[in-house]
Design a protein around this motif. Structure first.
Motif, PDB file in Angstrom:
ATOM      1  N   LYS A 114       0.873  -1.184   0.000  1.00 45.32           N
ATOM      2  CA  LYS A 114       0.000   0.000   0.000  1.00 45.32           C
ATOM      3  C   LYS A 114       0.903   1.225   0.000  1.00 45.32           C
ATOM      4  O   LYS A 114       1.676   1.443   0.947  1.00 45.32           O
ATOM      5  N   PRO A 147      -5.202  -2.585  -1.748  1.00 48.09           N
ATOM      6  CA  PRO A 147      -3.743  -2.531  -1.887  1.00 48.09           C
ATOM      7  C   PRO A 147      -3.370  -1.863  -3.210  1.00 48.09           C
ATOM      8  O   PRO A 147      -4.124  -1.958  -4.180  1.00 48.09           O
ATOM      9  N   VAL A 195      -6.743  -3.203   4.930  1.00 47.02           N
ATOM     10  CA  VAL A 195      -6.688  -3.876   3.627  1.00 47.02           C
ATOM     11  C   VAL A 195      -7.493  -5.183   3.696  1.00 47.02           C
ATOM     12  O   VAL A 195      -8.268  -5.509   2.788  1.00 47.02           O
TER      13      VAL A 195
END
Ligand SMILES: Nc1ncnc2c1ncn2[C@@H]1O[C@H](COP(=O)(O)OP(=O)(O)OP(=O)(O)O)[C@@H](O)[C@H]1O
Length: 242
Positions: free
Chosen positions: A27, A71, A64
């Motif tokens: 990320k 992501p 996430v």
């Protein structure tokens, strides 16, 4: 305490394979990597404690998995599909209380239950009264939660997510701002929750972040330590049953 919040079994909730699997997940915010090529899996029925210093990437990893953020690279699978497709089977408890101070506990739960809708638009609501009882609160307490102690507020927050009967429970710092007795009570509630039967079969999976590792060692099967967006160690507790 053995209980279930859903009166009717969900269709085919038993799935083989891990509850959650991440592959090369990153990320990126601007030029900063909050997560860097994380690959790991969380077995069904396991309790995992995520440790690491401030900014290590723990909350980002939880978000996430919850499908709250995507992501930048890599994949995350929940029961073999996307987090968004499995949202009904997951609950995320943030460290911010997410409660309306002027409402009573049951009014808060009823309000949030109304927001939790399945992909077909059906309300996926368990039983707010039972959820409050399960965390040791009186569902008929009229007092607004703004007048609750921190421990009571945290238990109300837990009831808010338990009422949707999640198979995967994601908790971001569930012990923050709690005294030792209240934190122990939270650990006991989570230990109890993992034993609740799942409608349609399967086991409950818990992933939690904390800075108070000592509190959750009895509960956790696996400890993952993060630093700079990566998992730097994985330890299994002795006698882990995951
Ligand atoms: N939306 C965002 N935009 C920019 N940077 C972000 C964003 N969200 C998180 N970060 C950064 O990513 C890094 C990881 O943050 P994260 O909240 O995941 O850490 P953490 O391990 O949960 O920390 P803490 O223990 O303090 O809660 C931090 O440096 C944070 O500033």
């Amino acid at each position: 305490m053995q209980t279930t919040l859903h009166p009717t079994p969900a269709a085919s909730s038993t799935t083989t394979g891990p509850a959650v699997a991440l592959k090369d997940c990153s990320k990126i915010y601007g030029s900063f990597a909050a997560l860097r090529n994380v690959s790991t899996a969380f077995n069904q029925g396991s309790v995992t404690m995520l440790l690491g210093e401030n900014g290590a990437g723990k909350s980002t990893l939880l978000r996430v998995i919850a499908g709250l953020i995507n992501p930048t690279r890599g994949s995350v699978q929940v029961f073999g599909s996307t987090p968004q497709q499995q949202r009904q089977r997951m609950a995320f408890m943030s460290h911010a209380p997410m409660l309306y101070d002027e409402l009573s506990a049951i009014e808060n739960l009823q309000y949030f239950a109304g927001l939790h809708r399945g992909p077909g638009g059906c309300a996926c609501v368990g039983n707010p009264e039972m959820a409050l009882r399960a965390v040791g609160l009186d569902p008929f307490l009229k007092r607004p939660v703004g007048q609750y102690s921190q421990g009571m507020r945290q238990r109300t927050s837990l009831a808010r997510v338990l009422q949707i009967d999640p198979q995967i429970l994601l908790l971001d710092e569930p012990f923050s701002n709690l005294d030792v007795a209240s934190a122990r009570q939270m650990v006991e509630l989570l230990a109890d929750f993992r034993t609740w039967p799942v409608a349609g079969g399967g086991h409950r999976t818990i992933i939690l972040t904390t800075h108070q590792a000592a509190l959750a060692t009895e509960l956790a099967d696996i400890t993952l330590t993060m630093a700079a967006g990566q998992i730097i160690s994985v330890e299994s507790a002795v006698g882990a049953h995951a």
